[in-house]
Design an enzyme around this catalytic site. Structure first.
Site, PDB file in Angstrom:
ATOM      1  N   ASP A  10     -13.360 -24.546 -77.512  1.00  0.00           N
ATOM      2  CA  ASP A  10     -14.228 -23.996 -78.574  1.00  0.00           C
ATOM      3  C   ASP A  10     -13.448 -23.960 -79.894  1.00  0.00           C
ATOM      4  O   ASP A  10     -13.212 -22.906 -80.476  1.00  0.00           O
ATOM      5  CB  ASP A  10     -14.735 -22.586 -78.208  1.00  0.00           C
ATOM      6  N   ASP A  15      -7.286 -23.969 -80.152  1.00  0.00           N
ATOM      7  CA  ASP A  15      -7.869 -25.106 -79.422  1.00  0.00           C
ATOM      8  C   ASP A  15      -7.454 -26.423 -80.069  1.00  0.00           C
ATOM      9  O   ASP A  15      -7.224 -27.422 -79.394  1.00  0.00           O
ATOM     10  CB  ASP A  15      -9.396 -25.034 -79.434  1.00  0.00           C
ATOM     11  N   ASN A  39     -15.606 -19.458 -80.148  1.00  0.00           N
ATOM     12  CA  ASN A  39     -15.075 -18.988 -81.438  1.00  0.00           C
ATOM     13  C   ASN A  39     -16.120 -19.088 -82.537  1.00  0.00           C
ATOM     14  O   ASN A  39     -16.135 -18.303 -83.475  1.00  0.00           O
ATOM     15  CB  ASN A  39     -13.856 -19.823 -81.839  1.00  0.00           C
ATOM     16  N   THR A 124     -10.336 -23.806 -72.529  1.00  0.00           N
ATOM     17  CA  THR A 124      -9.702 -22.923 -73.525  1.00  0.00           C
ATOM     18  C   THR A 124     -10.741 -22.163 -74.341  1.00  0.00           C
ATOM     19  O   THR A 124     -10.433 -21.658 -75.423  1.00  0.00           O
ATOM     20  CB  THR A 124      -8.788 -23.741 -74.467  1.00  0.00           C
ATOM     21  N   PHE A 165     -11.261 -12.397 -75.221  1.00  0.00           N
ATOM     22  CA  PHE A 165     -12.455 -13.004 -75.807  1.00  0.00           C
ATOM     23  C   PHE A 165     -13.142 -14.020 -74.874  1.00  0.00           C
ATOM     24  O   PHE A 165     -14.354 -13.954 -74.660  1.00  0.00           O
ATOM     25  CB  PHE A 165     -12.112 -13.686 -77.141  1.00  0.00           C
ATOM     26  N   ASN A 166     -12.414 -15.009 -74.351  1.00  0.00           N
ATOM     27  CA  ASN A 166     -13.058 -16.089 -73.588  1.00  0.00           C
ATOM     28  C   ASN A 166     -13.807 -15.556 -72.363  1.00  0.00           C
ATOM     29  O   ASN A 166     -14.897 -16.013 -72.038  1.00  0.00           O
ATOM     30  CB  ASN A 166     -12.026 -17.126 -73.130  1.00  0.00           C
ATOM     31  N   HIS A 239      -2.531 -19.448 -78.221  1.00  0.00           N
ATOM     32  CA  HIS A 239      -2.955 -19.271 -76.829  1.00  0.00           C
ATOM     33  C   HIS A 239      -3.197 -20.599 -76.090  1.00  0.00           C
ATOM     34  O   HIS A 239      -2.612 -20.870 -75.066  1.00  0.00           O
ATOM     35  CB  HIS A 239      -4.277 -18.490 -76.790  1.00  0.00           C
ATOM     36  N   ASP A 240      -4.106 -21.396 -76.608  1.00  0.00           N
ATOM     37  CA  ASP A 240      -4.705 -22.477 -75.818  1.00  0.00           C
ATOM     38  C   ASP A 240      -3.759 -23.600 -75.393  1.00  0.00           C
ATOM     39  O   ASP A 240      -3.864 -24.094 -74.263  1.00  0.00           O
ATOM     40  CB  ASP A 240      -5.912 -23.055 -76.578  1.00  0.00           C
TER      41      ASP A 240
END
Ligand code: RIB
Ligand code: CA
Length: 311
Positions: A10, A15, A39, A124, A165-166, A239-240
């Site tokens: 996203d 990402d 996102n 992700t 969030f995800n 993060h991703d």
């Protein structure tokens, strides 16, 4: 032998670097990029995937647009973190890389049915596309070697005190994937918050001096601002790409086999990933959960990937 993957994402600042790492690393073969609402709205995350492929010179990797809203509940976006475009910071022109399919779930179904070898799904963003795929075509589960997802946490959340969030964006989807029988690896905030793209990292990327490097630095600069303003971070956590790094160089990310459950009904805890690290529940282990990151090697991978796509 490179690991064939589908990257479901996203975009999203982090990402974007996950796409770059997946396209550049020799141990990974990027079969397709599927986009999902997360996102930002699906039209924006899809446009952003196109933009990253444009600037990174990623050609021949199908971009397919998946689901525009979660399996259940209302859609949430993260404009406060990623901006109105979902990729605020750099100035992008109109996207050039085409969208191969607007039925992304159907595309992934056909891709998997047409393969002889299994594929790893790296997710992700919210797991909506992966869950929808398994609901619509349960037979393709046999063609998915593992789902590695960036999401959840063994500790605090970020979008609520308990939820990341995800997973919070579509907890039913995460629960479906977790109970699909496909091996699952979770890369949560407990690890990704160790990967802070600080000034030193940004200088290493800037020194590459390519248009892609400039875009990455502008993305990180914007991301640094929102992460400071919202959570007081000194630098933005990337993060991703860690979910991709775990596949590309498995010893960069340490995992433990443990019990993972998704909270679906809690008033204050919906979307929490409940990780039984101390084996208190007696429930059998069902996931591999990331607990350690070799941060130095991770940043070397990211910088090398940007350099590789800059030649
Ligand atoms: O909580 C962090 C995750 O949510 C990352 O994947 C970020 O891109 C957002 O999707
Ligand atoms: Ca994401």
């Amino acid at each position: 032998m490179a690991t064939p993957i589908i990257l479901d994402c996203d975009p999203g600042h982090d990402d974007a670097l996950a796409i770059v790492l997946a396209a550049a690393h020799p141990a990974v073969r990027l079969l397709a990029i599927s986009t999902v609402a997360g996102n930002q709205t699906l039209d924006k995350t899809t446009r952003n995937a196109r933009r990253i492929c444009d600037v990174a010179g990623i050609a021949g990797v199908p971009i397919v647009a998946g689901r525009a809203k979660p399996l259940r509940g209302n859609q949430i976006v993260a404009a406060d973190v990623h901006g109105e475009s979902g990729l605020d910071g750099p100035g992008f022109g109109p996207p050039v890389t085409p969208v191969t399919s607007t039925d992304g779930v159907g595309y992934l179904r056909d891709l998997l049915r047409g393969r002889a070898e299994q594929v790893t799904v790296v997710a992700t963003g919210p797991l909506t596309n992966v869950a929808a795929l398994l609901l619509a075509a349960p037979d393709v589960a046999a063609m998915i070697e593992r789902v590695v997802f960036m999401g959840g946490s063994t500790e605090q959340g970020n979008v609520t005190p308990c939820a990341e969030f995800n997973v919070y964006a579509d907890p039913e989807a995460a629960d479906i994937v977790l109970h699909s029988g496909i091996p699952v690896t979770m890369v949560g905030l407990n690890v990704t918050h160790q990967a802070l793209a600080d000034e030193a990292v940004q200088r290493r990327i800037a020194a590459i001096g390519s248009p892609l490097a400039r875009v990455c630095v502008e993305l990180l600069d914007f991301f640094a601002g929102t992460y400071h303003d919202i959570w007081g971070f000194p630098a933005p956590p990337l993060h991703d790409p860690i979910a991709v790094a775990l596949l590309a160089e498995p010893d960069v990310v340490g995992t433990t086999r443990t019990r993972l459950d998704i909270e679906l009904t809690g008033t204050f805890t919906r979307g929490a990933t409940v990780v039984d690290l101390y084996e208190r529940t007696g429930r059998p282990p069902n996931a591999d959960v990331a607990v350690r990151l070799d941060t130095e090697r991770f940043w070397d991978m990211v910088v090398r990937a940007v350099a590789t796509l800059s030649t």
